[in-house]
Design a protein around this motif. Structure first.
Motif, PDB file in Angstrom:
ATOM      1  N   PHE A   1      46.033  39.380  40.710  1.00  0.00           N
ATOM      2  CA  PHE A   1      46.599  39.311  39.369  1.00  0.00           C
ATOM      3  C   PHE A   1      47.367  40.592  39.048  1.00  0.00           C
ATOM      4  N   LEU A   2      48.317  40.488  38.147  1.00  0.00           N
ATOM      5  CA  LEU A   2      48.957  41.664  37.573  1.00  0.00           C
ATOM      6  C   LEU A   2      48.128  42.090  36.375  1.00  0.00           C
ATOM      7  N   GLY A   3      47.678  43.345  36.383  1.00  0.00           N
ATOM      8  CA  GLY A   3      46.855  43.859  35.300  1.00  0.00           C
ATOM      9  C   GLY A   3      47.486  45.068  34.641  1.00  0.00           C
ATOM     10  N   THR A   4      47.008  45.390  33.444  1.00  0.00           N
ATOM     11  CA  THR A   4      47.496  46.542  32.699  1.00  0.00           C
ATOM     12  C   THR A   4      46.305  47.346  32.206  1.00  0.00           C
ATOM     13  N   SER A   5      46.361  48.668  32.420  1.00  0.00           N
ATOM     14  CA  SER A   5      45.287  49.537  31.951  1.00  0.00           C
ATOM     15  C   SER A   5      45.452  49.818  30.465  1.00  0.00           C
ATOM     16  N   ALA A   6      44.482  50.512  29.876  1.00  0.00           N
ATOM     17  CA  ALA A   6      44.534  50.824  28.448  1.00  0.00           C
ATOM     18  C   ALA A   6      45.751  51.674  28.106  1.00  0.00           C
TER      19      ALA A   6
ATOM     20  N   PRO B   1      33.321  40.899  42.999  1.00  0.00           N
ATOM     21  CA  PRO B   1      33.890  42.233  43.223  1.00  0.00           C
ATOM     22  C   PRO B   1      35.410  42.219  43.039  1.00  0.00           C
ATOM     23  N   TRP B   2      35.972  43.394  42.730  1.00  0.00           N
ATOM     24  CA  TRP B   2      37.421  43.493  42.578  1.00  0.00           C
ATOM     25  C   TRP B   2      37.901  44.865  43.018  1.00  0.00           C
ATOM     26  N   LEU B   3      39.192  44.920  43.252  1.00  0.00           N
ATOM     27  CA  LEU B   3      39.841  46.157  43.676  1.00  0.00           C
ATOM     28  C   LEU B   3      41.216  46.199  43.028  1.00  0.00           C
ATOM     29  N   ALA B   4      41.631  47.378  42.550  1.00  0.00           N
ATOM     30  CA  ALA B   4      42.933  47.530  41.903  1.00  0.00           C
ATOM     31  C   ALA B   4      43.774  48.556  42.654  1.00  0.00           C
ATOM     32  N   THR B   5      45.033  48.212  42.885  1.00  0.00           N
ATOM     33  CA  THR B   5      45.988  49.131  43.509  1.00  0.00           C
ATOM     34  C   THR B   5      47.189  49.293  42.588  1.00  0.00           C
ATOM     35  N   ALA B   6      47.931  50.359  42.792  1.00  0.00           N
ATOM     36  CA  ALA B   6      49.163  50.546  42.037  1.00  0.00           C
ATOM     37  C   ALA B   6      50.090  49.360  42.288  1.00  0.00           C
TER      38      ALA B   6
ATOM     39  N   VAL C   1      45.078  52.808  46.114  1.00  0.00           N
ATOM     40  CA  VAL C   1      43.925  52.143  45.525  1.00  0.00           C
ATOM     41  C   VAL C   1      43.435  53.022  44.387  1.00  0.00           C
ATOM     42  N   VAL C   2      43.422  52.492  43.157  1.00  0.00           N
ATOM     43  CA  VAL C   2      43.107  53.308  41.989  1.00  0.00           C
ATOM     44  C   VAL C   2      41.748  52.999  41.391  1.00  0.00           C
TER      45      VAL C   2
ATOM     46  N   GLN D   1      50.543  49.515  35.084  1.00  0.00           N
ATOM     47  CA  GLN D   1      50.421  48.235  35.771  1.00  0.00           C
ATOM     48  C   GLN D   1      49.715  48.415  37.114  1.00  0.00           C
ATOM     49  N   VAL D   2      48.821  47.469  37.415  1.00  0.00           N
ATOM     50  CA  VAL D   2      48.081  47.488  38.680  1.00  0.00           C
ATOM     51  C   VAL D   2      48.027  46.067  39.233  1.00  0.00           C
ATOM     52  N   ALA D   3      47.804  45.977  40.535  1.00  0.00           N
ATOM     53  CA  ALA D   3      47.543  44.695  41.183  1.00  0.00           C
ATOM     54  C   ALA D   3      46.039  44.589  41.372  1.00  0.00           C
ATOM     55  N   VAL D   4      45.422  43.595  40.740  1.00  0.00           N
ATOM     56  CA  VAL D   4      43.967  43.434  40.766  1.00  0.00           C
ATOM     57  C   VAL D   4      43.621  42.300  41.724  1.00  0.00           C
ATOM     58  N   LYS D   5      42.867  42.626  42.752  1.00  0.00           N
ATOM     59  CA  LYS D   5      42.454  41.639  43.742  1.00  0.00           C
ATOM     60  C   LYS D   5      41.027  41.215  43.426  1.00  0.00           C
ATOM     61  N   LEU D   6      40.862  39.954  43.040  1.00  0.00           N
ATOM     62  CA  LEU D   6      39.565  39.423  42.633  1.00  0.00           C
ATOM     63  C   LEU D   6      38.989  38.610  43.790  1.00  0.00           C
ATOM     64  N   ILE D   7      37.828  39.012  44.294  1.00  0.00           N
ATOM     65  CA  ILE D   7      37.247  38.422  45.497  1.00  0.00           C
ATOM     66  C   ILE D   7      36.608  37.070  45.183  1.00  0.00           C
ATOM     67  N   ARG D   8      36.800  36.112  46.093  1.00  0.00           N
ATOM     68  CA  ARG D   8      36.186  34.797  45.926  1.00  0.00           C
ATOM     69  C   ARG D   8      34.666  34.926  45.924  1.00  0.00           C
ATOM     70  N   PRO D   9      33.991  34.235  45.003  1.00  0.00           N
ATOM     71  CA  PRO D   9      32.532  34.350  44.913  1.00  0.00           C
ATOM     72  C   PRO D   9      31.818  34.000  46.209  1.00  0.00           C
ATOM     73  N   GLU D  10      32.309  33.001  46.956  1.00  0.00           N
ATOM     74  CA  GLU D  10      31.617  32.608  48.183  1.00  0.00           C
ATOM     75  C   GLU D  10      31.676  33.701  49.250  1.00  0.00           C
ATOM     76  N   LEU D  11      32.717  34.543  49.199  1.00  0.00           N
ATOM     77  CA  LEU D  11      32.785  35.659  50.143  1.00  0.00           C
ATOM     78  C   LEU D  11      31.875  36.797  49.703  1.00  0.00           C
ATOM     79  N   ALA D  12      31.791  36.974  48.384  1.00  0.00           N
ATOM     80  CA  ALA D  12      31.003  38.088  47.859  1.00  0.00           C
ATOM     81  C   ALA D  12      29.510  37.806  47.874  1.00  0.00           C
ATOM     82  N   GLY D  13      29.106  36.642  48.315  1.00  0.00           N
ATOM     83  CA  GLY D  13      27.704  36.257  48.258  1.00  0.00           C
ATOM     84  C   GLY D  13      26.841  36.824  49.359  1.00  0.00           C
ATOM     85  N   THR D  14      27.423  37.619  50.255  1.00  0.00           N
ATOM     86  CA  THR D  14      26.641  38.179  51.357  1.00  0.00           C
ATOM     87  C   THR D  14      26.572  39.695  51.241  1.00  0.00           C
ATOM     88  N   ALA D  15      25.446  40.245  51.632  1.00  0.00           N
ATOM     89  CA  ALA D  15      25.282  41.701  51.602  1.00  0.00           C
ATOM     90  C   ALA D  15      26.248  42.371  52.562  1.00  0.00           C
ATOM     91  N   HIS D  16      26.522  41.722  53.698  1.00  0.00           N
ATOM     92  CA  HIS D  16      27.453  42.288  54.682  1.00  0.00           C
ATOM     93  C   HIS D  16      28.819  42.509  54.059  1.00  0.00           C
TER      94      HIS D  16
END
Length: 685
Positions: free
Chosen positions: A44-49, A101-106, A91-92, A53-68
Motif C-alpha cells: 500500500f501507499l502510506g503517509t506518516s503523520a 506483520p508489516w514493513l515500510a520503505t521509502a 527500510v524506515v 510517503q512510504v510503501a507499506v508491505k502487509l504480510i499475508r496472515p497465512e504466512l505470518a502464522g509460523t514462528a519461522h
C-alpha cells in the motif's frame, strides 16, 4: 505483484484506490491506496503523520502464522534498516509482532527498469554505464553493512528522475549466513541468480555482483544474458554456460563478463566496480530526449581486467536427478511459482527448485489463485485467446475491430491489426506457429502470416452464411486440416491451400476439437457431443446423458485422447472407447461458457456466468463466481483450485469470455467481460 502492462511504449505507476476490505491504517501510517500485490502480501501507499510517503508491505496472515517466518522477518527487517545511501529505498519502519506483520520503505515514484525497458526498449551503452554506477553505489552501501540483497533484478530497480533506486530489502540477509531457504526452494529470480544461489550454497556479496552483471546486460539488450525458451534451459546456462554478451559494446562487455564469472572469487567487488566507473554531468529524466537513466555526456569508464565468465571444464558438480525440460512458457516479470524444475543436459543435473517472491518458504505458501500479470490496452474485453505452439505468442481477438499478438516473455505487444478483421470470435494457430486463423463476425474465415504479420488469402472453399454465425475452429495436430464448426455445419479445409475437403450437416455445433491422433473431430451440439471420423462417413458417434438439461457450449478431449467431454451445465465426461458416462463435475457457475483440459494434466479449467437470467444482479456472492475459474480434478470430481481474477468493481455481473492454456499447461490466460478489458495470466505449479 499483479502487473499492469500497457502496449504502445507506455508504463504506469498509478496508485489504485483502496478497496472496501482494505485497512485504513497500518501502524502509524494512514493508507492512501494500493501499489500492488506479491506472493507475500499486499503493498500500500502510506503517509506518516508528517506527510512522508512510504510503501507499506502487509504480510499475508497465512504466512505470518509460523514462528519461522516471524523470526526471519524480524531478523531481516532489522538488518535491512541498517542500509543507507542515495541509491537505495530505505527500510524506515517495521513491526514483526503485529497482526499481520508489516514493513515500510521509502516510496520512490517511477517505473522499474523492467517496465521501462519493456515499454521503450534497450538503452545505449552510455546510459547503461550511468545506470550501473548508481546501482553499484547502492549495492556497495548494502555490502558495507555486511548484507547481501539476494534478489537484484530489473523489477527491483526503480528508475527515478534523479537516478536508480534498489528496492525490496525484505530478503537482504547477513553475509555468509544461512540462506534461510527451505528444502527444495530458492529465493531469487532464476534469470538473475548466481550459480551458487541456484545450488543453494551460502551467499556472499559476490552473488549480488553476478546479478548486477545480468541486470546491466538486460538494460542494454532487453534480455537476460542467460535467456532461453525454458526455465530449465535458463538454469543450465546460469550454472554451466557462458553468458550471451555479443550484443554489448566492448567496455560494457568486459565489465559484465567479469561480473558474471562462474567462480565467485573471480568477480570484482562493488568497490572495485565503482573505482572503474565514474559518471559526471546532469541527470536527464526518463523519457527525455537524448537519454534514459540520466544518460549524458561526460561518462568515464575504466575497464576491468578481462575475466572469463565461462564455467570450469566439465561443469559444476550439482546434486539432483535429471528431468525432461518443459516447453517454453509465458512467465511474469515477478517471481513465479514453478514446481519440479529440472535440467536435462549431458554434464549437469539441477535439483528441483521452487522460485518465488520475497519471504516465501515453500510451494504450499505460494498463492496460485491470484493472477501474476495483466496485459492491458484492449478497448473492450477479448472474446478469444490462443497460444502459439511454442508458447511465446498469445493472440487475442474481440469485438472492437482489433486482433492483437502479444509476446508472452516480454509482455509487450508484437502487433495489432486495427479495423481488420471486424470482429474475431475464435482463433487457432497452425502447429508450426506460422499461420493464425480467425473466425470473424462477417461469417468469413481469415488467415494471417505470423512472421510477416500480414493477412493471407482467405479460405476459397468456405461458404459463409447469409446470416453470419461465429464458427469454432481447430487445427489438426499435423497442421494439414482446419475444422470449422458453426451454422449447422462442420467444414474441413486443407489449411495450406484453403481448399475445402468436406462439409457435413452437424446440427448446431458450438465447439470443435481434434483428437490428439488427428483422426477424429469432436463437436458439441445441444445436449450431445459428436465424434466425426476425418476420413470416414457422415455418421458420428454420439455421447449423451439423460440428465443433461441444457446445451453444451464447449467440447473437451483429454490430452491422452481417452476421454470425451462437454461443458455448459457443469462438465460431463465419457470414455471414448466404450461410450460409458464416467463423471459429472458440478460447477459453482450457473453456466460454463469456456472450458478446457490443462495440457499434460487430467485437470479441467472452466468458468462462465455467476448469475442466471432470473437472478438479482445485486446478489454479489453469486455474481462473484463470474470472476473465478474452477479447476476440477476428474478423479475426485471436485474443484481442486479456484482462480480469482483481479477485476474492478462494477454494477454488472462478470463473465469469463475467453480462456487458453499455454502448451506446457503452466500458464493460464483469461479475459472477463463486460467491465474488464485486460488479459489476466496465472502461473500454475
Amino acid at each position: 505483484m499483479t502487473e499492469s502492462i500497457r502496449p504502445g511504449g507506455t508504463w504506469s505507476s498509478a496508485v489504485e484506490p483502496l478497496r472496501p476490505g482494505d485497512p485504513r491504517t497500518v501502524g502509524p501510517y494512514r493508507l492512501e491506496g494500493r501499489l500492488g500485490a506479491g506472493g507475500m502480501g499486499q503493498v500500500f501507499l502510506g503517509t506518516s503523520a508528517s506527510g512522508r510517503q512510504v510503501a507499506v508491505k502487509l504480510i499475508r496472515p497465512e504466512l505470518a502464522g509460523t514462528a519461522h517466518f516471524r523470526e526471519r522477518f524480524a531478523r531481516e527487517a532489522a538488518a535491512a534498516r541498517q542500509v543507507g545511501g542515495f541509491h537505495t529505498a530505505q527500510v524506515v519502519d517495521a513491526d514483526p509482532a503485529a497482526e499481520p506483520p508489516w514493513l515500510a520503505t521509502a516510496f520512490v515514484p517511477g517505473p522499474t527498469l523492467q517496465q521501462l525497458v519493456d515499454a521503450d526498449g534497450p538503452r545505449d551503452t552510455v546510459a547503461v554505464l550511468r545506470l550501473g554506477a548508481g546501482i553499484a553505489e547502492g549495492l556497495a552501501a548494502i555490502h558495507r553493512c555486511g548484507l547481501v540483497h539476494r534478489d537484484l533484478k530489473p523489477g527491483n530497480v526503480i528508475v527515478a528522475e534523479d537516478g536508480p533506486r534498489i528496492i525490496d530489502f525484505g530478503i537482504a540477509h547477513e553475509s555468509g549466513a544461512d540462506a534461510m531457504t527451505r528444502t527444495g526452494s530458492v529465493i531469487g529470480t532464476y534469470a538473475y541468480m548466481s550459480p551458487e544461489q541456484v545450488r543453494g550454497d551460502a551467499l556472499s556479496p559476490a552473488s549480488d555482483v553476478f546479478a548486477f552483471g545480468s541486470v546491466l546486460a538486460f538494460a542494454a539488450t532487453g534480455r537476460s544474458p542467460f535467456d532461453a525458451t525454458t526455465v530449465p534451459a535458463i538454469v543450465h546456462r546460469v550454472v554451466a554456460e557462458p553468458p550471451q554478451l555479443d550484443a554489448l559494446a566492448t567496455p560494457l562487455r568486459e565489465l559484465v563478463g567479469a561480473c558474471l564469472a562462474k567462480d565467485p572469487a573471480r568477480r570484482p567487488d562493488m568497490d572495485e566496480v565503482l573505482a572503474r566507473l565514474s559518471v559526471t554531468g546532469p541527470g536527464v529524466a526518463p523519457g527525455a530526449p537524448g537519454g534514459a537513466f540520466g544518460a549524458a555526456p561526460g561518462v568515464a569508464f575504466h575497464a576491468l581486467p578481462t575475466q572469463s565468465a565461462a564455467a570450469p571444464p566439465g561443469g559444476p558438480d550439482l546434486p539432483g536427478a535429471l528431468t525432461a525440460p518443459a516447453p517454453a512458457t509465458a512467465l511474469s516479470r515477478r517471481t513465479l511459482l514453478l514446481g519440479g524444475i529440472g535440467v536435462a543436459a549431458a554434464a549437469v543435473a539441477v535439483p528441483a527448485y521452487v522460485f518465488r517472491d520475497s519471504w516465501l518458504g515453500s510451494a504450499s505458501e505460494q498463492d496460485q489463485t491470484r493472477p501474476v500479470a495483466r496485459l492491458e490496452g484492449h478497448p473492450q474485453s477479448p472474446v478469444c485467446l490462443a497460444f502459439s505452439p511454442d508458447g511465446r505468442t498469445l493472440a487475442a481477438g474481440g469485438s472492437a475491430g482489433e486482433l492483437w499478438l502479444w509476446d508472452t516473455v516480454t509482455r509487450r505487444t508484437i502487433t495489432k491489426f486495427e479495423g481488420e478483421p471486424p470482429h474475431v470470435y475464435r482463433l487457432a494457430f497452425s502447429p508450426d506457429g506460422r499461420t493464425l486463423v480467425g473466425s470473424c463476425q462477417d461469417g468469413t474465415l481469415r488467415r494471417w502470416d505470423v512472421r510477416t504479420r500480414t493477412p493471407l488469402p482467405g479460405l476459397s472453399g468456405f461458404e459463409a452464411l447469409s446470416i453470419p454465425i461465429p464458427y469454432s475452429l481447430a487445427v489438426s495436430p499435423d497442421g494439414a486440416v482446419l475444422a470449422a464448426a458453426g451454422g449447422g455445419t462442420l467444414q474441413l479445409f486443407d489449411l495450406a491451400s484453403g481448399r475445402r475437403l468436406k462439409k457435413i450437416e452437424a446440427g448446431e455445433p458450438s465447439g470443435v476439437l481434434f483428437t490428439p491422433d488427428g483422426k477424429a473431430v469432436a463437436t458439441a451440439s445441444r445436449q450431445r457431443v459428436l465424434l466425426w471420423e476425418v476420413d470416414g462417413g457422415e455418421q458420428p458417434r454420439t455421447f449423451t446423458d439423460d440428465s443433461v438439461e441444457f446445451r453444451f457450449n464447449r467440447v473437451l478431449i483429454s490430452p491422452d485422447g481417452k476421454t470425451i467431454g462437454g461443458a455448459g451445465p457443469g462438465v460431463h465426461l465419457w470414455d471414448r472407447a466404450t461410450g460409458r458416462h464416467t463423471a459429472t463435475l458440478t460447477s459453482p457457475h450457473r453456466r460454463l461458457e469456456e472450458a478446457a483440459y490443462r495440457p499434460g494434466h487430467s485437470m479441467i479449467a472452466g468458468g462462465g456466468f455467476g448469475l442466471g437470467p432470473d437472478d438479482d444482479v445485486k446478489d454479489k456472492t453469486r455474481a462473484a463466481t463470474g470472476s473465478t475459474i474452477s479447476l476440477w480434478d476428474p478423479k475426485t470430481g471436485r474443484v481442486a483450485l479456484t482462480l480469482t481474477a483481479d477485476l474492478e468493481e462494477s454494477a454488472g455481473a462478470p463473465l469469463l469470455s475467453a480462456l487458453a492454456f499455454s502448451p506446457d499447461g503452466k500458464t493460464l490466460a483469461a479475459a472477463f467481460s463486460p467491465s474488464d478489458s485486460t488479459i489476466q495470466l496465472w502461473q500454475l505449479a
